[in-house]
Design a protein around this motif. Structure first.
Motif: not given
Length: 713
Positions: A250-271
């Motif tokens: 459900d949407v609540a589950g999708a929203r909760a999954n955001f917790a694994e990528l906090p913030g907007w540091d694209f380069d850090a996520v790629a690294r």
């Protein structure tokens, strides 16, 4: 129009240059040998987008929304990108997933698909980038486990647009893309839930967030799920980022999954993605030239793309009946191409990623608890009922035989017995038990292949029962596993169709391949020559005897690899050596059967030829669908020098490694070194004959492999 990778389209468009991250892999890293473009041209059906190992999201470019060539959404030489969806399967023969398509564009127009600058296209583990020549934007993609992260650089500041297409799917040409949808826009993006029926019926929930507020919403024509152009006002840097979290629940589950990528540091996520892949790839190190390393580490990368985790961060998932449940293990998995992967991929998982094997089996058992029988080919939690046999059975028996105890053995055996006695999509046991085989005329197609595959599952169930002390079940299913013998024609020594009166199929052409595309026929994507070796997956000694003994068996193998064949794109007849078709799984074990012949040295010769001819470090470097890593698993085993001919035996047939030296990192700090030997085959000084046991490999040490001379007892 066909694009050469080095051509530059739309040069006049002032598209921003991609950042250094796109151009500079870490020196000396194993991820630098991975080329996700391998297998993206032709029948490999791989995709170049980023993923984490076994990732739930795998964002990437879609060139088309349907068709055989675009089962992963991508073909290397296609001239346009229609957008970037968030989910897909790797190397399959049927299109599915392709959810929530995004496409950046400077100015709205009717067709938002864009030619792209092929020279700008970059793909590495956890990272993809490309310039859209018609849309005035460069695109970069990376991801976490359940969240995709996009970064768009536009050619100018001011009002720009992003297509958000929730109707898009990778689908069959004749299928409607969506059944029902509930989707809404928000001040920073969109969210919703969609139910669609294509290969299977499934639900995708999502939450989409941009790092800028939505300035304007323009609805676009659609059918049952909305399509929007979202407008954004950008400053002088003209950069926009988007995160897409997905869920089966459900949407609540999708929203909760955001917790694994906090913030907007694209380069850090790629690294972080690159580092995660580096750690996993480093479990196997080989000494080889750069080309061999590129083929090998890309194969290892493809092996670890699927099965895909589909449970949310809180463990919830939607299963095969639409029920929402919670994973018993750490994760619940789907995209299980079991008819392919039980042969080599799953045995390889027990060696390279043993920490995941119990969860794989728990997934199978939880599926059976909901559906009544073990899965055949599930994707996104739903059952596709694709392919034949019951290939979950050998996966479970193999895990138990190798000592995995993170699941209940009696529960597993109960599910295996139910699957082996209850009529379901591809197993009509009441018919099988009446005749001891599947007779032609009583089935519309594939009677021989289904009989032979039934033997694999029955042997696995018998073995599981024997290991758990259930002598009655072991005897019952062990006897039924011999049903294939009724179909070995004493004249041709091949598996041949037989009707309910016991009469052989006439006329009989053992070279004509049949499949669901040209049935009626007795074989699954293969011919009689190719499928007749299937019983070796559980009873190689019985097959040797049925073919007339070792000398006759040798002659049959020699004939098989020398009879001329005709390649056909759709019948599993790719990558031929004689009748051997490496492009499809029923052939994968056959070269290794020379270990039971009078010419054991011929097997390693053929394995080397197959690996050299049919695996390349080019976009067309996989011949035949990779099938969620099975083609790749074969190459990895070939490189190491052994193979699981019987995938539930706990043993591996020995050959010759394709590299000078390899080291496998094992649990508890142990290592297995594979090196040349002068005196036959030995592990830690102990001589070996034809096979080596899994437990011996997992103890580590040094495995020395020389020639195959004298390999048979």
């Amino acid at each position: 129009m066909i694009i050469d990778r080095r051509s530059v389209l739309g040069a006049a468009m002032a598209i921003p240059a991609l950042p250094a991250l796109a151009r500079a892999p870490v020196p000396g890293a194993l991820t630098g040998f991975v080329d996700p473009f391998i297998g993206t041209d032709g029948t490999g059906h791989c995709f170049p987008g980023p993923s984490r190992p076994f990732g739930m999201v795998q964002p990437g470019p879609d060139n088309a929304g349907s068709g055989w060539d675009f089962t992963s959404g991508y073909q290397y030489r296609a001239p346009k990108i229609m957008g970037f969806s968030q989910t897909r399967a790797s190397g399959t023969g049927i299109p599915e997933l392709g959810d929530i398509l995004l496409q950046p564009v400077l100015d709205p127009r009717d067709d938002l698909a864009s030619h792209y600058d092929k020279a700008s296209e970059v793909a590495r583990p956890g990272y993809y980038a490309v310039k859209l020549a018609d849309n005035g934007a460069s695109v970069e993609l990376t991801c976490g486990l359940r969240v995709a992260l996009h970064r768009y650089r536009f050619a100018r500041a001011g009002r720009v647009w992003v297509l958000v297409d929730t109707e898009h799917r990778l689908r069959f040409l004749t299928k409607e893309p969506v059944d029902t949808a509930s989707v809404r826009t928000t001040t920073t993006g969109a969210e919703g839930s969609i139910t669609a029926t294509n290969w299977t019926k499934r639900t995708i929930a999502f939450a989409l967030e941009f790092d800028h507020p939505v300035a304007e919403v323009r609805p676009l024509p659609s059918s049952k799920a909305p399509r929007y152009l979202l407008g954004f006002d950008l400053g002088e840097h003209a950069v926009l980022q988007a995160k897409v979290a997905v869920s089966t629940t459900d949407v609540a589950g999708a929203r909760a999954n955001f917790a694994e990528l906090p913030g907007w540091d694209f380069d850090a996520v790629a690294r972080a993605a690159d580092a995660e892949w580096e750690k996993l790839l480093s479990r196997v190190r080989i000494d080889a030239d750069a080309r061999t390393k590129r083929v090998f580490y890309t194969a290892l990368y493809h092996l670890f793309l699927q099965p895909s985790i589909i449970s949310d961060a809180d463990g919830r998932y939607r299963g095969p009946t639409g029920q929402i449940a919670k994973a018993r293990g750490r994760h619940y998995y789907s995209t299980l191409s079991l008819w392919d992967t039980f042969r080599a991929a799953h045995p390889l998982y027990t060696l390279l990623i043993p920490e995941r094997v119990d969860d794989f089996v728990l997934t199978l058992l939880d599926h059976a608890k909901a559906a009544g029988t073990l899965p055949l080919w599930p994707i996104w939690g739903g059952e596709t009922n694709t392919m034949i046999g019951d290939p979950a059975l050998p996966v479970i028996a193999d895990a138990w035989a190798k000592g995995f105890r993170g699941f209940d053995g009696q529960e597993a055996l109960s599910a295996m017995r139910a699957t082996s006695t209850t009529d379901h999509a591809q197993s009509d046991w009441s018919l099988f038990d009446r005749y001891g085989y599947y007779p032609t005329g009583k089935l519309s197609n594939e009677a021989v292949s289904r009989t032979l595959e039934a033997g694999i599952g029955d042997a696995a169930t018998a073995k599981m029962a024997a290991m758990l002390g259930d002598a009655e079940s072991a005897k019952r299913f062990g006897a039924r596993a011999n049903g294939y013998r009724a179909l070995i024609d004493p004249e041709t020594k091949l598996a041949r169709g037989k009707d309910s009166n016991g009469a052989w199929r006439t006329p009989f052409d053992p070279l004509t391949a049949t499949s669901p595309l040209n049935n009626p026929g007795d074989y699954t994507e293969a011919n009689a020559w190719q499928y007749s070796w299937t019983p070796a997956l559980h009873d190689v000694d019985g097959l040797v005897a049925a073919m007339g003994g070792r000398a006759a068996f040798t002659t049959m193998l020699d004939s098989f690899f020398s009879l001329p064949g005709k390649e056909s794109k759709f019948l599993g007849q790719e990558a031929l050596i004689g009748q051997y078709a490496h492009g499809n799984e029923p052939s994968h074990h056959i070269a290794w059967l020379y270990a039971w012949s009078d010419r054991p040295e011929r097997g390693p010769e053929l394995v080397r030829e197959i690996a050299t001819r049919f695996y390349k470090d080019t976009p067309d470097g996989i011949v035949g669908n990779d099938d969620c890593g099975q083609m790749s698993a074969w190459y990895i085993f070939a490189t190491l020098g052994f193979y699981p001919v019987n995938p539930t035996s706990g043993d591996f047939v020995l050959g010759q490694p394709l590299v000078a030296h390899a080291t496998v990192s094992l649990p508890n700090g142990k290592t297995l070194a594979i090196a040349p030997g002068k005196d036959g085959r030995v592990i830690n000084g102990e001589p070996l004959t034809r096979t080596i046991a899994y437990r011996a490999l997992m103890r580590g040490g040094v495995l020395r492999l020389s020639g195959a001379e004298g390999n048979h007892p």
